[in-house]
Design a protein around this motif. Structure first.
Motif, PDB file in Angstrom:
ATOM      1  N   SER A 290       0.829  -1.214   0.000  1.00 35.72           N
ATOM      2  CA  SER A 290       0.000   0.000   0.000  1.00 35.72           C
ATOM      3  C   SER A 290       0.858   1.257   0.000  1.00 35.72           C
ATOM      4  N   THR A 291       2.027   1.194   0.620  1.00 34.83           N
ATOM      5  CA  THR A 291       2.935   2.345   0.589  1.00 34.83           C
ATOM      6  C   THR A 291       3.419   2.596  -0.835  1.00 34.83           C
ATOM      7  N   LEU A 292       3.838   1.538  -1.514  1.00 33.87           N
ATOM      8  CA  LEU A 292       4.277   1.696  -2.903  1.00 33.87           C
ATOM      9  C   LEU A 292       3.132   2.197  -3.777  1.00 33.87           C
ATOM     10  N   LEU A 293       1.949   1.692  -3.528  1.00 32.11           N
ATOM     11  CA  LEU A 293       0.787   2.122  -4.292  1.00 32.11           C
ATOM     12  C   LEU A 293       0.510   3.602  -4.070  1.00 32.11           C
ATOM     13  N   THR A 294       0.525   4.003  -2.818  1.00 33.10           N
ATOM     14  CA  THR A 294       0.235   5.395  -2.496  1.00 33.10           C
ATOM     15  C   THR A 294       1.237   6.332  -3.150  1.00 33.10           C
ATOM     16  N   LEU A 295       2.473   5.924  -3.195  1.00 30.46           N
ATOM     17  CA  LEU A 295       3.516   6.797  -3.741  1.00 30.46           C
ATOM     18  C   LEU A 295       3.489   6.885  -5.256  1.00 30.46           C
TER      19      LEU A 295
END
Length: 180
Positions: free
Chosen positions: A158-163
């Motif tokens: 989710s962090t990679l997605l958000t970024l």
């Protein structure tokens, strides 16, 4: 004649109940976001981050050898709320900068620059805080590990997605329809 009975039925019922709870949480989040943003499309963009978090959770559960149980489902339920938080902040900053500058690309770059460090740092500290849950020592390691693995795997994706994916999706959707 073969009939399933015993603990299998209670686990099956429990997993069905947890699936319903996850569905209810998604509906409630959508309704709250729709009211907050006064839009039907913006909450969909924000909730777009949730399935990618689930994929990360399921992959790490599989790699870690933990199955789907009550604790892993609780981790996925918790993760659903956590994944949405980062996306809300990112989208909110992009909308704010877009209103200030009027330039879509500049707004996405500014929001990405200003939210990169806070998103990465909060995710990294949460992941590091969860690591002791997956270390195999003491009693109840199986239940702790399932919760920890689900949360860690989902936080990473989710962090990679958000970024990366949320700003891309925001740009595509907003450029296709100026009144998002």
């Amino acid at each position: 004649q073969v009939r399933v009975a015993g603990a299998v039925l209670s686990v099956e019922t429990l997993l069905d109940d947890m699936s319903v709870l996850i569905g209810i949480s998604l509906i409630l989040m959508y309704l709250i976001l729709a009211i907050q943003y006064e839009s039907l499309g913006m909450p969909l963009l924000i909730l777009f981050s949730v399935p990618f978090a689930w994929v990360g959770a399921l992959v790490l559960l599989w790699v870690g050898g933990a199955g789907l149980n009550v604790m892993s489902f609780m981790g996925i339920l918790i993760l659903t709320g956590i994944a949405v938080n980062d996306a809300i902040l990112k989208v909110d900053f992009m909308r704010r900068y877009l209103a200030e500058t009027g330039d879509l690309e500049l707004a996405i770059r500014m929001a990405s620059r200003h939210r990169f460090r806070p998103v990465v740092m909060t995710s990294a500290t949460t992941i590091l805080g969860l690591l002791p849950m997956v270390i195999p020592f003491g009693e109840g390691v199986e239940t702790r590990a399932a919760l920890g693995l689900a949360l860690i795997g989902g936080l990473v994706t989710s962090t990679l997605l958000t970024l990366y994916i949320i700003p891309t999706a925001f740009g595509v959707i907003y450029s296709a329809k100026r009144e998002f």
